[in-house]
Scaffold this motif. Sequence first.
Motif, PDB file in Angstrom:
ATOM      1  N   ILE A  44       1.093  -1.146   0.303  1.00  0.00           N
ATOM      2  CA  ILE A  44       0.157  -0.093   0.190  1.00  0.00           C
ATOM      3  C   ILE A  44       0.832   1.040   0.233  1.00  0.00           C
ATOM      4  N   ARG A  45       0.833   1.938  -0.708  1.00  0.00           N
ATOM      5  CA  ARG A  45       1.358   3.875  -0.977  1.00  0.00           C
ATOM      6  C   ARG A  45       0.569   4.149  -0.471  1.00  0.00           C
ATOM      7  N   VAL A  46       1.352   5.145   0.736  1.00  0.00           N
ATOM      8  CA  VAL A  46       0.766   6.126   1.819  1.00  0.00           C
ATOM      9  C   VAL A  46       0.359   7.645   1.376  1.00  0.00           C
ATOM     10  N   ILE A  47      -0.294   7.781   1.378  1.00  0.00           N
ATOM     11  CA  ILE A  47      -0.189   9.720   0.723  1.00  0.00           C
ATOM     12  C   ILE A  47      -1.715  10.272   1.268  1.00  0.00           C
ATOM     13  N   ALA A  48      -0.603  11.686   1.243  1.00  0.00           N
ATOM     14  CA  ALA A  48      -1.737  12.599   1.540  1.00  0.00           C
ATOM     15  C   ALA A  48      -2.598  13.669   0.523  1.00  0.00           C
ATOM     16  N   ALA A  49      -3.747  12.451  -0.386  1.00  0.00           N
ATOM     17  CA  ALA A  49      -3.893  13.485  -1.105  1.00  0.00           C
ATOM     18  C   ALA A  49      -5.017  12.053  -1.395  1.00  0.00           C
ATOM     19  N   LEU A  50      -5.542  12.608  -2.803  1.00  0.00           N
ATOM     20  CA  LEU A  50      -7.202  11.927  -3.172  1.00  0.00           C
ATOM     21  C   LEU A  50      -6.191  10.499  -3.442  1.00  0.00           C
ATOM     22  N   ASP A  51      -6.841   9.510  -3.303  1.00  0.00           N
ATOM     23  CA  ASP A  51      -6.373   7.668  -3.099  1.00  0.00           C
ATOM     24  C   ASP A  51      -7.760   7.366  -3.963  1.00  0.00           C
ATOM     25  N   GLU A  52      -7.429   6.010  -4.551  1.00  0.00           N
ATOM     26  CA  GLU A  52      -9.108   4.754  -5.073  1.00  0.00           C
ATOM     27  C   GLU A  52     -10.057   5.547  -4.130  1.00  0.00           C
ATOM     28  N   ALA A  53     -10.459   4.529  -3.068  1.00  0.00           N
ATOM     29  CA  ALA A  53     -12.018   5.507  -2.705  1.00  0.00           C
ATOM     30  C   ALA A  53     -11.566   7.088  -2.598  1.00  0.00           C
ATOM     31  N   CYS A  54     -11.252   7.872  -3.311  1.00  0.00           N
ATOM     32  CA  CYS A  54     -12.056   9.237  -3.158  1.00  0.00           C
ATOM     33  C   CYS A  54     -12.441   9.388  -4.514  1.00  0.00           C
ATOM     34  N   ASP A  55     -11.713   8.319  -5.551  1.00  0.00           N
ATOM     35  CA  ASP A  55     -12.006   8.581  -7.459  1.00  0.00           C
ATOM     36  C   ASP A  55     -13.370   8.208  -7.636  1.00  0.00           C
TER      37      ASP A  55
END
Length: 142
Positions: A44-55
């Motif tokens: 899992i790549r951890v980000i502070a941004a839109l992710d696949e759930a946000c899509d």
Amino acid sequence: MRTLRGHHLLCVHGFQGMGYSESFVKKMSEIVSDIRNDEYDFPIRVIAALDEACDACPHHGGNRCEADEASNDHVLAMDRRVIHHLQLEEGAVYMKSELIERTKQMVEPDDLDMLCAGCSWLSYGVCKDGIRKLKNFSDKNK
């Protein structure tokens, strides 16, 4: 490999099928199913941004949350608090099992009051219950 924003690393443990739209609930259910599947470990790549759930969220803007004027800054702040709390590096890749173990060891249910401050879902109590269940499951299997 999945990509998840920081605060979604906690949301997955309390998710109960509620969401912003039918498409969001469907996508989040898929993600949660993978996270909760003990037989399946993956990066899992951890980000502070839109992710696949946000899509799949109706508030998804081009590159930001557009639920309201302050929502993008709010969710980014939650992402960064969770990433910092779990001692992760933004943009780095971790195995699912490591992220779950860090959450078990480093997050208490009441930590969500600070980590998720201002989240509309916090008042439902499902997130704290999810962290409690995660920790209790871990304790029973030691």
